[in-house]
Structures are given as structure tokens and as C-alpha cells.
Design a protein around this motif. Structure first.
Motif, PDB file in Angstrom:
ATOM      1  N   LYS A  96      58.875  49.500  93.070  1.00  7.17           N
ATOM      2  CA  LYS A  96      59.455  50.681  92.426  1.00  7.17           C
ATOM      3  C   LYS A  96      59.059  50.716  90.951  1.00  7.17           C
ATOM      4  N   ILE A  97      59.098  51.930  90.435  1.00  8.52           N
ATOM      5  CA  ILE A  97      58.834  52.092  89.011  1.00  8.52           C
ATOM      6  C   ILE A  97      60.180  52.303  88.339  1.00  8.52           C
ATOM      7  N   MET A  98      60.528  51.417  87.421  1.00  9.00           N
ATOM      8  CA  MET A  98      61.871  51.419  86.846  1.00  9.00           C
ATOM      9  C   MET A  98      61.984  52.349  85.637  1.00  9.00           C
ATOM     10  N   GLN A  99      60.973  52.353  84.791  1.00  8.51           N
ATOM     11  CA  GLN A  99      61.052  53.205  83.604  1.00  8.51           C
ATOM     12  C   GLN A  99      59.655  53.518  83.076  1.00  8.51           C
ATOM     13  N   MET A 100      59.617  54.538  82.237  1.00  9.92           N
ATOM     14  CA  MET A 100      58.350  54.917  81.601  1.00  9.92           C
ATOM     15  C   MET A 100      58.516  54.743  80.092  1.00  9.92           C
ATOM     16  N   ALA A 101      57.531  54.126  79.471  1.00  9.65           N
ATOM     17  CA  ALA A 101      57.510  54.081  78.001  1.00  9.65           C
ATOM     18  C   ALA A 101      56.447  55.068  77.544  1.00  9.65           C
ATOM     19  N   GLN A 102      56.543  55.559  76.341  1.00  7.33           N
ATOM     20  CA  GLN A 102      55.555  56.531  75.880  1.00  7.33           C
ATOM     21  C   GLN A 102      55.193  56.323  74.416  1.00  7.33           C
ATOM     22  N   ILE A 103      53.970  56.674  74.111  1.00  5.05           N
ATOM     23  CA  ILE A 103      53.470  56.592  72.737  1.00  5.05           C
ATOM     24  C   ILE A 103      52.716  57.901  72.459  1.00  5.05           C
ATOM     25  N   ASP A 104      52.968  58.470  71.306  1.00  5.27           N
ATOM     26  CA  ASP A 104      52.227  59.672  70.911  1.00  5.27           C
ATOM     27  C   ASP A 104      50.796  59.253  70.550  1.00  5.27           C
ATOM     28  N   SER A 105      49.832  59.729  71.318  1.00  2.00           N
ATOM     29  CA  SER A 105      48.459  59.231  71.128  1.00  2.00           C
ATOM     30  C   SER A 105      47.892  59.603  69.761  1.00  2.00           C
ATOM     31  N   SER A 106      48.429  60.662  69.148  1.00  2.00           N
ATOM     32  CA  SER A 106      47.872  61.062  67.850  1.00  2.00           C
ATOM     33  C   SER A 106      48.081  59.972  66.796  1.00  2.00           C
ATOM     34  N   GLN A 107      49.096  59.098  67.024  1.00  2.00           N
ATOM     35  CA  GLN A 107      49.336  58.003  66.074  1.00  2.00           C
ATOM     36  C   GLN A 107      48.363  56.833  66.292  1.00  2.00           C
ATOM     37  N   MET A 108      47.718  56.827  67.454  1.00  2.00           N
ATOM     38  CA  MET A 108      46.925  55.657  67.829  1.00  2.00           C
ATOM     39  C   MET A 108      45.439  55.958  67.983  1.00  2.00           C
ATOM     40  N   MET A 109      45.023  57.132  67.528  1.00  2.00           N
ATOM     41  CA  MET A 109      43.612  57.486  67.684  1.00  2.00           C
ATOM     42  C   MET A 109      42.780  56.952  66.517  1.00  2.00           C
ATOM     43  N   GLU A 110      41.580  56.590  66.819  1.00  2.00           N
ATOM     44  CA  GLU A 110      40.655  56.223  65.752  1.00  2.00           C
ATOM     45  C   GLU A 110      40.263  57.502  65.008  1.00  2.00           C
ATOM     46  N   PRO A 111      39.879  57.425  63.739  1.00  2.00           N
ATOM     47  CA  PRO A 111      39.446  58.644  63.054  1.00  2.00           C
ATOM     48  C   PRO A 111      38.258  59.277  63.790  1.00  2.00           C
ATOM     49  N   ALA A 112      38.226  60.590  63.809  1.00  2.00           N
ATOM     50  CA  ALA A 112      37.133  61.279  64.509  1.00  2.00           C
ATOM     51  C   ALA A 112      35.803  60.914  63.866  1.00  2.00           C
ATOM     52  N   ALA A 113      34.850  60.555  64.713  1.00  2.00           N
ATOM     53  CA  ALA A 113      33.503  60.238  64.212  1.00  2.00           C
ATOM     54  C   ALA A 113      32.484  60.715  65.234  1.00  2.00           C
ATOM     55  N   PRO A 114      32.416  62.040  65.435  1.00  2.00           N
ATOM     56  CA  PRO A 114      31.464  62.545  66.441  1.00  2.00           C
ATOM     57  C   PRO A 114      30.037  62.190  66.066  1.00  2.00           C
ATOM     58  N   GLY A 115      29.302  61.724  67.057  1.00  2.00           N
ATOM     59  CA  GLY A 115      27.900  61.376  66.830  1.00  2.00           C
ATOM     60  C   GLY A 115      27.694  59.964  66.313  1.00  2.00           C
ATOM     61  N   VAL A 116      28.783  59.281  66.000  1.00  2.00           N
ATOM     62  CA  VAL A 116      28.663  57.921  65.436  1.00  2.00           C
ATOM     63  C   VAL A 116      29.209  56.911  66.436  1.00  2.00           C
ATOM     64  N   LYS A 117      28.444  55.857  66.671  1.00  2.00           N
ATOM     65  CA  LYS A 117      28.867  54.829  67.623  1.00  2.00           C
ATOM     66  C   LYS A 117      30.165  54.188  67.157  1.00  2.00           C
ATOM     67  N   PHE A 118      31.089  53.982  68.073  1.00  2.00           N
ATOM     68  CA  PHE A 118      32.378  53.386  67.711  1.00  2.00           C
ATOM     69  C   PHE A 118      32.214  51.890  67.465  1.00  2.00           C
ATOM     70  N   ASP A 119      32.798  51.437  66.373  1.00  2.00           N
ATOM     71  CA  ASP A 119      32.822  50.003  66.095  1.00  2.00           C
ATOM     72  C   ASP A 119      34.183  49.689  65.494  1.00  2.00           C
ATOM     73  N   ILE A 120      34.917  48.831  66.168  1.00  2.00           N
ATOM     74  CA  ILE A 120      36.278  48.537  65.718  1.00  2.00           C
ATOM     75  C   ILE A 120      36.294  47.948  64.305  1.00  2.00           C
ATOM     76  N   LYS A 121      35.163  47.334  63.930  1.00  2.00           N
ATOM     77  CA  LYS A 121      35.108  46.729  62.581  1.00  2.00           C
ATOM     78  C   LYS A 121      35.151  47.809  61.499  1.00  2.00           C
ATOM     79  N   ASP A 122      34.812  49.055  61.870  1.00  2.00           N
ATOM     80  CA  ASP A 122      34.827  50.138  60.890  1.00  2.00           C
ATOM     81  C   ASP A 122      36.246  50.652  60.623  1.00  2.00           C
ATOM     82  N   LEU A 123      37.199  50.239  61.475  1.00  2.00           N
ATOM     83  CA  LEU A 123      38.556  50.753  61.316  1.00  2.00           C
ATOM     84  C   LEU A 123      39.334  49.894  60.334  1.00  2.00           C
ATOM     85  N   PRO A 124      40.277  50.515  59.587  1.00  2.00           N
ATOM     86  CA  PRO A 124      41.127  49.709  58.710  1.00  2.00           C
ATOM     87  C   PRO A 124      42.005  48.798  59.555  1.00  2.00           C
ATOM     88  N   GLN A 125      42.000  47.501  59.267  1.00  2.00           N
ATOM     89  CA  GLN A 125      42.779  46.552  60.086  1.00  2.00           C
ATOM     90  C   GLN A 125      44.217  46.430  59.563  1.00  2.00           C
TER      91      GLN A 125
END
Lengths: 418, 336
Positions: free
Chosen positions: A389-418
Motif C-alpha cells: 500500500k501507499i501510505m502517504q505522498m510527499a511533495q516538493i515544488d520543482s521550481s525550487q530545485m531546478m538548475e538555472p536554465a542553460a539551453p544549449g549548454v551541457k549540464f555540469d553539476i560543478k557549474d552549480l553553486p554548492q
């Protein structure tokens, strides 16, 4: 030029233009054709067929309410066979048949073939289920819209969700397949655990790597058992995950860990493990009609009703909602544009907010990444059918957890502020 | 056309048959050339893939059908060509496109040479099959851990080339232009293989296939010629992969596993491995089944499986074998 030749040419031209006009008018007055390309056979079928069901229900719902732009929706469905070359062939065939609105890419491998084609085909392409980072980074183009969270958002949100619901768990570890997806998901998860732990005092141990298709996990389970971790992220998917849980249960791993998060098998693991499901198993999810916030959402209730009526199955898989949401994004874009022309639909979708069973959704204008709520389900054993059974659902607003938009640029986690 | 299946049954095609077949071939080439004007872009893409699969299957059949060797990991060579060309275009290697294709072919030949030296000179039979499978699996792992090659996601968004011809350039970025280049390239490769098979070298391969001991007895260096056959086959498979990368514009790990290696075998068996054109016919049959059953997920696999079972039970020489038998019967019936 002879007069007769000129007259013949004029007559042929007039005939051709009348014929083309008639074809154009027929295209504008007949059903609105939407191309759909999911993995309906092969190893990707368990995911693709669920997306397909959701998309079919979305079309049925819109048609029942009078259609789109006064026209009924007709889905032209093709099987991409979980193969990138096949997804390219399918998209070209659909575009060749005059279809400029496509929904596809139930998995990353097919989406990577589909996405770069969209401008060449002058099509709007909804990438329904591919979470791979390249889609909205180095492969981005303005014709594609992704209706699912990407890996970074998904697994960072998952890590945050678990540490926030289990702040008492101070030491975490991951077991993941030794590929880029496995490494990335474990990394994103672990980083979020460290970042969002109260007092930032959580420790994340080195990930234990394995083969994605392995069947024997005794060595890895031994390593997990001898670690100091109390929280575990399992990045192994599919049948391999079920083998892992079956072997782990026998050696007491269920007693050692206070919480386990898994990559997204969800009900598949629940059905396979039944009464032996780990009692505090968290999973990436999209939908559960019996729990809030879905329980009080009329769109969710309607989706459940339509699903049960069309299949007779009272336990809809969560991915059905993702398939329905993907189609609804496109349908609402067309409705807002008041046109099915590619440029008009793109412009409308860039500025679109639409309602879904999981709440409101919109797209980030810069990279066409979906902004929505990410859901995580807590699963455990049950005495009643289907014995989990599924007991509960947790939720997170994805807008708080998105990487900054970088269309055309390869994603690299090292580029994000840690 | 001196087709192997017919020559084996002892009946070479008559002069009229040869003219008819040549005329059919010429019409087919013309139709293929004008395919961009005749079919929709989806079907054009499928025709392009069939051409590539035909070359790939022919490369495998050069080994199996003409030299009596079995490679169970031929996708490895295809992947070498596809990934090299994909990376070359994606990262802008300073190589003209035609040179890129040639280098891809040479790479395929070199890898085949290394495997051939180990498997064919010192070992025999099953070892070649095992080593080629090992090559494919190892390549898959290496690519899976190489970020520059896209790891598990594959190498996507591969641009199509522009060939610089000095005073002018040949822009292949549009599908129709690349398709015509692909068609000409495939015809040249097929023509090259036809020449090899019908040359003294091809006859030597066939002698080895028929009886390696006898071939050795009459002075043929069996190991050397097996390596040569393997190198030509590896180079051709790599060329097929190289041509595919700009066509599909993505190369993924799907193309580097044992399942992908079964495709040329399947096409060769379907069409008939005893005939030069068998792998081409098999590729067309396989693609046609896939295309006509595209609205029924899973049906194509069942149909292909069913057709294969029938072919293996009824006509091990494939579709062309069946056609050859029918022709023989009709001819005899007509004479009677």
C-alpha cells in the motif's frame, strides 16, 4: 512559348492550386491529427504503454468535451521500440504525413533521437518521459517541451524530501548502477541530503556501484550491511531492483535501514514484493488518486474514473498521469494558440499554465522545462490485495530545485553553486 | 548475374535473365535516386536505413557466406565507424567527410586485423565468434564510461557534413542531399564487395569455405586469406556505421551489443546467405515487415520470427533460395 502550351500550363497550375486548396481545407476541417511515439514493445514497453494509456485518456476527455478548435483529436500512434533510430523514423514518417504536433520520448534514449529533429520537421515535440539532462541543455531547441522533471530536479528533490521527512537519519549511502544515470542520480540525491539536512550534519558515504542488470547483489549487500548508514538510496531499477530487495531481505537489511528511497520502480516493486515490501520504502511517483493532494482534485478523480472505465483495472499505474499530463500540455497549448500551426503553439506554450491531476504546471520560457510539483510516495506491505500500500505522498515544488536554465549548454553539476 | 545459389544448383541464369535483372537493377537505382521526390520523409529515412543495413549484412555475409567464418559480434565494427564519424562531425575534427569515412573503414579493418591475428591464425572456429562478442561488449563498456561519447545517453545531435570541393561545396545538411550521397556511397561499397567476391580473391575465399584443408593443400595461405576477408568485412561494417551516424544524427549503445549483432545475421538468413544479393533482399524483407506492421506493436517481431522459422525449415537458402527453386520448377515445368 506556344499559346496551347501556355494554356495547358495555366490549366495545370489552376488544377494543382485548387487541389492543394481542397487538401488544405480538408486538413483544417477534419480531425486534428496528433502523432504519438512511445515505446510500445521491447524493454521500454512497461513505461511506454502506461504513457500511452494516459495520452489516450487525455484525447478522449478533450473529444468528449467537444474537441479542440472545433475538431476531434485523432491520435496517430507509432511504436518507437525503445530505439533511437526507430524514434527518428517514426517522427519523420509522421511529419511526412503532415503532422506537426508530436508527443513522444517516453524514455531518454528515444527522446535524444527525437529532440534534435524537431526544428527540421517544423514540429512541436512534447518530450513526455525522458529525464536525461541533454534534452533541455545541449540538445535544446525551441520546438521541444519537456513534461517531466529532469534527473537533477527529480533526484535532488527526492534527497531533499527524504532528509526533510527523516531528519533523525544522519548517515546515508547509495547503491547505484555504474553508468552515467546511476552515478548522477546517486550524486544529486546525496548532495541534496547534505544540503537540506537540518544543521547540515548529514554524512553521505561513498556510493556502492553495481551492474544495472546484475542478479547477484551479495557483495554489495554485505558492504551496505557493514556500513554505518541508516538511510539508503537504491538507484537500481527494474527486475534487478526486485532481486536486490529479495536478497537484502534475507540478510536483515530491512532491519538495518530506517528508510530506503528507490529510483522509481514504484508499484512494480510493490507488486513483486507484496507482503515482503520494505515497510518504509519511498519512491518517485506521479499520482495516487486515494491520497492528498490528488484526492481533492476533480481532475484526478476524473482521470481515475476514465482509467477504470476504459481498462476495468482499479489500480492505475502512476505513470498514466504523466502520459495524460503530457498530452494535456499540448492540447492546452493548441487551445491557447487558437491554432495548430507550429510557431503559434510554441509561443502559446511558452507562456502557458495548465491544470493537471497533480496541480498547476507551466514551462520555463528559456529551456521549456516543466515547472510542476514533484511527488514521492511512501510504500509498505499490506494484508489486503495487492498486498502493498501507499501510505502517504510527499511533495516538493520543482521550481525550487531546478538548475538555472542553460539551453544549449551541457549540464555540469560543478557549474552549480554548492 | 552469376549468383552463387544458382551456380550451386548448377543452373546459371540465361542471357535473357541477365538482361532482365540488369534492367531491373537499373530501374531500381533510378527509383532510389528519385525517392526523395516519390516518398514521404519517413519512408525515405527507412529506405536510407535499409541501404545501410544492406551494406552491414553484406559485410557479415562476406565472412559467413563466402569464407565460412562466423562473427557473432559484428555490431562492434559498425559501432567503431558510427562513433568515430559521429564524434568527428560533432566535435569538428579537421577531416574532410570522405576522409572521415575512409578512416572509419581503416579503423574497422585494423581492429579486424588484430582480432584476426589472434583468432584466425592461432585459433579456429568458435574462438572468432567469442572474440567478436567480447570486442562488442568491451566497446559498449568503454563507450558507456566515456563522457565525450555520450556514455549511456549516446552521442546525439550529430550535424550532417558539408563537403568542400575546392571551388564549390556539397551541402549534405538536408535529408534529401545526404540521402543521395548515402545511396551513391552504398552502391559503391556494394559494387566493391561484388568485385571482391567475383575476383580471384573471392574465389580463394570460397575455396577456403568449401574445404580449408584442400585449399591449404593446393597452396593457399588459409590463415592469411581469412584475415584478409575479416579485414574487408570489418572495414565494410565500419563504413556502414560511419554512413549511418549523419543519417540518424544519433549513435547510441543500442548499436553496441550482441542483439545489434544479430541484425546482419537475420537479414542474411532471411534473404539467403548463399547468394550475394541475399543480405540485401533480407534487409528489404525485414524492413518491409517492420513498416507494414508499424501500427501493431510487437507484431513485426512475431512475423519476422515466424518467417525465419519457415525459412529455416522449408528453405535454408532464404527468400532468394525459394525464388531460385520456384524458377527452376517453372522452367522445368515449361520444358516438360
Amino acid at each position: 512559348m506556344k499559346r496551347r502550351t501556355l494554356l495547358k500550363g495555366l490549366a495545370a497550375g489552376a488544377g494543382l492550386s485548387l487541389g492543394m486548396k481542397a487538401t488544405y481545407l480538408r486538413a483544417q476541417s477534419g480531425p486534428l491529427k496528433i502523432g504519438v511515439s512511445y515505446a510500445l514493445s521491447g524493454v521500454g514497453a512497461p513505461v511506454g504503454t502506461q504513457f500511452m494509456k494516459g495520452t489516450e485518456i487525455a484525447a478522449m476527455q478533450v473529444n468528449r468535451d467537444g474537441g479542440l478548435l472545433g475538431r476531434q483529436i485523432e491520435l496517430v500512434v507509432r511504436d518507437d521500440k525503445y530505439n533511437s533510430a526507430e524514434s527518428v523514423a517514426v517522427a519523420r514518417e509522421l511529419a511526412g504525413a503532415g503532422i506537426n504536433l508530436l508527443i513522444g520520448g517516453s524514455q531518454t534514449v528515444t527522446a535524444l533521437g527525437l529532440a534534435p529533429l524537431a526544428p527540421e520537421l517544423n514540429a512541436v515535440v512534447i518530450i513526455a518521459g525522458a529525464a536525461g539532462m541533454p534534452v533541455t541543455h545541449e540538445l535544446f531547441n525551441r520546438n521541444i517541451f519537456r513534461t517531466v522533471a529532469n534527473n537533477y530536479t527529480q533526484y535532488s528533490s527526492f534527497g531533499r524530501s527524504l532528509i526533510e521527512t527523516h531528519p533523525e537519519v544522519k548517515t546515508w549511502i547509495s547503491i547505484a548502477p555504474d553508468g552515467d544515470f546511476g552515478r548522477d542520480s546517486a550524486l544529486f540525491f546525496g548532495n541534496a541530503v547534505k544540503k537540506y539536512a537540518p544543521g547540515k550534519d548529514a554524512t553521505v558515504l561513498d556510493t556502492i556501484f553495481t551492474q544495472g542488470t546484475a542478479t547477484d547483489f551479495r557483495t554489495q549487500i554485505n558492504a551496505l550491511m557493514s556500513s554505518k548508514a541508516e538511510g539508503l538510496y537504491v538507484g537500481i531499477a527494474g527486475a534487478a531492483q526486485i532481486s536486490f530487495f529479495q536478497q537484502a531481505r534475507g540478510v536483515g537489511l530491512y532491519d538495518k535501514f530506517k528508510v530506503i528511497g528507490e529510483v522509481g520502480n514504484g508499484e512494480v516493486t510493490g507488486k513483486a514484493m507484496g507482503r515482503n515490501t520494505y515497510p518504509n520504502l519511498w519512491s518517485i511517483s506521479y499520482w495516487n488518486n486515494d491520497l492528498e493532494p490528488f484526492k481533492s482534485n476533480p481532475l484526478s478523480q476524473q482521470l481515475y474514473k476514465d482509467y477504470v472505465e476504459s481498462t476495468g483495472n482499479k489500480f492505475p499505474p502512476a505513470l498514466v498521469m504523466a502520459g495524460q499530463r503530457s498530452a494535456m500540455a499540448l492540447f492546452e497549448g493548441v487551445r491557447k494558440a487558437k491554432s495548430s500551426e507550429t510557431d503559434a503553439v510554441i509561443a502559446a506554450m511558452e507562456d502557458l499554465t495548465f491544470q493537471t491531476p497533480g496541480g498547476p504546471c507551466s514551462f520555463r520560457k528559456e529551456d521549456h522545462q516543466l515547472i510542476a510539483t514533484s511527488y514521492y510516495s511512501q510504500m509498505g506491505p499490506s494484508d489486503k490485495d495487492p498486498f502493498y500500500k501507499i501510505m502517504q505522498m510527499a511533495q516538493i515544488d520543482s521550481s525550487q530545485m531546478m538548475e538555472p536554465a542553460a539551453p544549449g549548454v551541457k549540464f555540469d553539476i560543478k557549474d552549480l553553486p554548492q | 548475374m552469376t549468383d552463387a545459389s544458382w551456380t550451386r544448383s548448377g543452373e546459371a541464369p540465361s542471357l535473357t535473365d541477365q538482361y532482365l535483372l540488369s534492367a531491373f537493377g537499373a530501374v531500381l537505382v533510378v527509383l532510389l535516386f528519385f525517392a526523395p521526390e516519390l516518398v514521404n520523409p519517413g519512408l525515405l529515412f527507412i529506405i536510407g536505413m535499409t541501404l545501410i543495413q544492406s551494406v552491414f549484412a553484406l559485410s557479415w555475409n562476406l565472412l559467413f557466406g563466402y569464407t565460412g567464418l562466423a562473427s557473432f559480434g559484428h555490431a562492434g565494427f559498425y559501432a567503431i565507424g558510427a562513433y568515430f564519424t559521429g564524434a568527428s562531425l560533432r566535435y569538428g575534427f579537421p577531416l574532410p567527410f570522405v576522409v572521415t569515412l575512409l578512416v572509419a573503414g581503416i579503423l574497422g579493418a585494423l581492429v579486424a586485423y588484430v582480432i584476426g591475428i589472434v583468432a584466425l591464425k592461432r585459433l579456429t572456429g568458435i574462438f572468432l565468434a567469442v572474440l567478436t562478442v567480447a570486442l562488442t561488449e568491451a566497446l559498449g563498456k568503454i563507450i558507456g564510461f566515456t563522457p565525450a561519447l555520450g556514455e549511456q545517453d549516446g552521442l546525439g545531435n550529430i550535424p550532417r557534413p558539408v563537403i568542400n570541393l575546392g571551388i564549390t561545396s556539397l551541402d549534405l545538411t538536408h535529408s534529401n542531399a545526404y540521402y543521395r550521397f548515402l545511396l551513391i556511397a552504398c552502391l559503391l561499397v556494394i559494387g566493391g564487395l561484388w568485385w571482391v567476391i567475383h575476383s580471384r580473391l573471392g574465389r580463394t575465399f570460397r575455396a577456403i569455405r568449401e574445404d580449408a584443408d584442400r585449399a591449404r593443400f593446393i597452396g593457399i595461405d588459409v590463415a592469411r586469406y581469412r584475415v584478409i576477408s575479416f579485414m574487408i568485412s570489418g572495414a565494410t561494417a565500419a563504413l556502414a556505421g560511419a554512413l549511418s551516424a549523419p543519417w540518424t544524427r544519433i549513435v547510441t549503445l543500442d548499436q553496441v551489443n550482441w542483439l545489434a549483432s544479430t541484425q546482419p545475421m537475420l537479414n542474411s538468413l532471411l534473404g539467403g546467405f548463399t547468394s550475394f544479393w541475399g543480405p540485401v533482399v533480407g534487409s528489404v524483407v525485414f524492413t518491409s515487415i517492420n513498416y507494414w506492421t508499424r501500427n501493431y506493436p510487437g507484431l513485426s517481431e512475431m512475423l519476422v520470427g515466424g518467417v525465419l522459422v519457415v525459412i529455416i525449415l522449408v528453405a535454408p537458402t532464404g527468400v532468394l533460395g525459394i525464388l531460385g527453386k520456384l524458377r527452376t520448377r517453372l522452367t522445368r515445368g515449361g520444358r516438360a
